[in-house]
Motif scaffolding. Structure first.
Motif, PDB file in Angstrom:
ATOM      1  N   THR A   1      -0.896   0.180   2.966  1.00 50.54           N
ATOM      2  CA  THR A   1      -1.176  -1.052   3.715  1.00 50.54           C
ATOM      3  C   THR A   1      -2.170  -0.816   4.849  1.00 50.54           C
ATOM      4  O   THR A   1      -3.102  -1.606   5.073  1.00 50.54           O
ATOM      5  N   ALA A   2      -1.991   0.287   5.582  1.00 44.93           N
ATOM      6  CA  ALA A   2      -2.859   0.577   6.722  1.00 44.93           C
ATOM      7  C   ALA A   2      -4.293   0.875   6.298  1.00 44.93           C
ATOM      8  O   ALA A   2      -5.225   0.747   7.100  1.00 44.93           O
ATOM      9  N   PHE A   3      -4.490   1.240   5.061  1.00 45.53           N
ATOM     10  CA  PHE A   3      -5.829   1.589   4.583  1.00 45.53           C
ATOM     11  C   PHE A   3      -6.533   0.426   3.882  1.00 45.53           C
ATOM     12  O   PHE A   3      -7.716   0.169   4.133  1.00 45.53           O
ATOM     13  N   LYS A   4      -5.814  -0.290   3.037  1.00 43.59           N
ATOM     14  CA  LYS A   4      -6.482  -1.235   2.134  1.00 43.59           C
ATOM     15  C   LYS A   4      -7.071  -2.456   2.838  1.00 43.59           C
ATOM     16  O   LYS A   4      -8.055  -3.041   2.369  1.00 43.59           O
ATOM     17  N   GLY A   5      -6.480  -2.853   3.966  1.00 40.09           N
ATOM     18  CA  GLY A   5      -6.999  -4.040   4.643  1.00 40.09           C
ATOM     19  C   GLY A   5      -6.763  -5.281   3.799  1.00 40.09           C
ATOM     20  O   GLY A   5      -5.672  -5.486   3.271  1.00 40.09           O
ATOM     21  N   ASP A   6      -7.799  -6.081   3.620  1.00 37.79           N
ATOM     22  CA  ASP A   6      -7.657  -7.326   2.862  1.00 37.79           C
ATOM     23  C   ASP A   6      -8.163  -7.201   1.421  1.00 37.79           C
ATOM     24  O   ASP A   6      -8.431  -8.209   0.766  1.00 37.79           O
ATOM     25  N   CYS A   7      -8.322  -5.971   0.942  1.00 37.54           N
ATOM     26  CA  CYS A   7      -8.798  -5.812  -0.431  1.00 37.54           C
ATOM     27  C   CYS A   7      -7.683  -6.125  -1.426  1.00 37.54           C
ATOM     28  O   CYS A   7      -6.501  -6.116  -1.078  1.00 37.54           O
ATOM     29  N   ARG A   8      -8.057  -6.382  -2.667  1.00 43.68           N
ATOM     30  CA  ARG A   8      -7.102  -6.758  -3.702  1.00 43.68           C
ATOM     31  C   ARG A   8      -6.708  -5.525  -4.527  1.00 43.68           C
ATOM     32  O   ARG A   8      -7.559  -4.742  -4.957  1.00 43.68           O
ATOM     33  N   VAL A   9      -5.410  -5.407  -4.734  1.00 45.73           N
ATOM     34  CA  VAL A   9      -4.868  -4.261  -5.481  1.00 45.73           C
ATOM     35  C   VAL A   9      -4.234  -4.781  -6.763  1.00 45.73           C
ATOM     36  O   VAL A   9      -3.474  -5.754  -6.753  1.00 45.73           O
ATOM     37  N   LEU A  10      -4.524  -4.125  -7.886  1.00 46.80           N
ATOM     38  CA  LEU A  10      -3.990  -4.539  -9.177  1.00 46.80           C
ATOM     39  C   LEU A  10      -3.020  -3.477  -9.701  1.00 46.80           C
ATOM     40  O   LEU A  10      -3.319  -2.273  -9.679  1.00 46.80           O
ATOM     41  N   LYS A  11      -1.848  -3.945 -10.173  1.00 48.61           N
ATOM     42  CA  LYS A  11      -0.853  -3.038 -10.764  1.00 48.61           C
ATOM     43  C   LYS A  11      -1.244  -2.754 -12.211  1.00 48.61           C
ATOM     44  O   LYS A  11      -1.347  -3.669 -13.018  1.00 48.61           O
ATOM     45  N   LEU A  12      -1.398  -1.494 -12.516  1.00 45.72           N
ATOM     46  CA  LEU A  12      -1.839  -1.087 -13.854  1.00 45.72           C
ATOM     47  C   LEU A  12      -0.781  -0.220 -14.541  1.00 45.72           C
ATOM     48  O   LEU A  12      -1.003   0.957 -14.837  1.00 45.72           O
TER      49      LEU A  12
ATOM     50  N   ILE B   1      -8.825  -1.963  -5.900  1.00 43.45           N
ATOM     51  CA  ILE B   1      -8.008  -0.765  -6.168  1.00 43.45           C
ATOM     52  C   ILE B   1      -7.078  -1.053  -7.349  1.00 43.45           C
ATOM     53  O   ILE B   1      -6.453  -2.116  -7.410  1.00 43.45           O
ATOM     54  N   GLY B   2      -6.993  -0.099  -8.252  1.00 41.64           N
ATOM     55  CA  GLY B   2      -6.036  -0.169  -9.352  1.00 41.64           C
ATOM     56  C   GLY B   2      -5.056   0.987  -9.255  1.00 41.64           C
ATOM     57  O   GLY B   2      -5.470   2.148  -9.103  1.00 41.64           O
ATOM     58  N   VAL B   3      -3.753   0.680  -9.288  1.00 44.43           N
ATOM     59  CA  VAL B   3      -2.717   1.717  -9.174  1.00 44.43           C
ATOM     60  C   VAL B   3      -1.812   1.621 -10.390  1.00 44.43           C
ATOM     61  O   VAL B   3      -1.240   0.554 -10.659  1.00 44.43           O
ATOM     62  N   GLY B   4      -1.681   2.717 -11.125  1.00 47.78           N
ATOM     63  CA  GLY B   4      -0.837   2.659 -12.314  1.00 47.78           C
ATOM     64  C   GLY B   4      -0.684   3.987 -13.014  1.00 47.78           C
ATOM     65  O   GLY B   4      -1.012   5.051 -12.475  1.00 47.78           O
ATOM     66  N   THR B   5      -0.193   3.897 -14.232  1.00 46.58           N
ATOM     67  CA  THR B   5       0.086   5.086 -15.040  1.00 46.58           C
ATOM     68  C   THR B   5      -1.107   5.398 -15.944  1.00 46.58           C
ATOM     69  O   THR B   5      -1.864   4.505 -16.326  1.00 46.58           O
ATOM     70  N   PRO B   6      -1.282   6.653 -16.330  1.00 46.12           N
ATOM     71  CA  PRO B   6      -2.450   7.023 -17.138  1.00 46.12           C
ATOM     72  C   PRO B   6      -2.454   6.369 -18.514  1.00 46.12           C
ATOM     73  O   PRO B   6      -3.518   6.054 -19.042  1.00 46.12           O
ATOM     74  N   GLY B   7      -1.249   6.164 -19.092  1.00 49.08           N
ATOM     75  CA  GLY B   7      -1.186   5.543 -20.412  1.00 49.08           C
ATOM     76  C   GLY B   7      -1.729   4.128 -20.427  1.00 49.08           C
ATOM     77  O   GLY B   7      -2.511   3.757 -21.318  1.00 49.08           O
TER      78      GLY B   7
END
Length: 275
Positions: A172-183, A204-210
């Protein structure tokens, strides 16, 4: 009176007495002969029976050995191993071991990454936000300039959906108002993620390699705009396993790297970080 003298009565033997003596002696002799004529009956001696000490069964011995030779779990091994921060050489060695048996010398050389492909690694003193701020000090400018759909500036790869949610909360402290997608695959269909990437702009995309690999293969995610790829290298789950200690996650991560990331890193457009 005549001339013959009569013997006294006490000197005349009684014939009955002689007969009795003879009968008694005869009986005694007969009895003796009978006893002599009968062979002596020998008592059979009992043969000594062999006594064996009961030997323990082999099954019991093998079960005891089996218990002693119980295979060690990876959690038992990792529990005794001191936590060491991941470094670029760890990933290099992992790739060499994985491809060493099945690839030619030329192919292995093409998969090698130089030190210039890597960002500074986490030394286990950083939070996720502080680490991202260190490796990407110009993040505000990058997110403002990012306008492309079906792509993200930063990819974060971790071992599970739950870990993905933890990392999203901790940045949260880093991303600011950017959009993050769950992958990741849990509760989210791949078509939904492809529609979101196609219609909106995500940073930013955060998820699993598969799941990330599947999106790239189906042209739902484009990596041309990606500048950073962060591997959640040092985190351990309840069984003390890192993401590269889990066979499925390890294989999917290496497949993703081989598919396009290694090439982009060698070209200089993507930097790898080990958190």
């Amino acid at each position: 009176m005549g001339d013959t003298l009569e013997e006294p009565w006490w000197d005349i033997p009684d014939p009955s007495d002689d007969e009795a003596v003879e009968k008694a002696s005869d009986n005694k002799t007969a009895t003796h002969q009978d006893s002599d004529s009968k062979p002596a009956v020998k008592k059979k001696r009992k043969q000594p029976t062999e006594c064996f000490l009961s030997q323990p069964e082999e099954k019991q011995e093998t079960t005891v050995k089996a218990k002693r030779r119980k295979k060690k779990k990876i959690s038992d091994i990792l529990q005794k191993t001191a936590s060491k921060p991941g470094v670029p050489a760890d990933l290099q060695n992992l790739l060499s071991q994985h491809f060493g048996e099945n690839r030619s010398v030329i192919e292995i050389e093409e998969l090698k990454l130089s030190d210039s492909c890597f960002l500074p690694s986490n030394d286990l003193t950083h939070s996720f936000s502080s680490y991202l701020k260190e490796i990407c000090p110009k993040w505000a400018k990058l997110r403002r300039n990012h306008k492309e759909k079906k792509s993200v500036v930063m990819l974060v790869i971790c071992s599970s959906a739950l870990r993905s949610l933890e990392l999203i909360k901790s940045m949260t402290a880093f991303k600011g108002d950017c959009r993050v997608l769950k992958l990741f695959a849990k509760h989210i269909k791949i078509k939904e993620q492809m529609n979101m990437l196609e219609k909106g702009v995500f940073h930013i995309g955060v998820g699993t390699p598969g799941r990330v690999k599947a999106l790239v293969e189906q042209d739902g995610l484009c990596l041309n705009s990606t500048k950073y790829m962060i591997l959640d290298w040092n985190w351990r789950d309840q069984k003390l396993r890192r993401m590269m200690d889990i066979p499925e996650i390890k294989k999917e991560t290496i497949d993703l790297l081989e598919m396009s990331i290694i090439k982009l890193c060698r070209e200089g457009s993507v930097k790898l970080g080990l958190f």
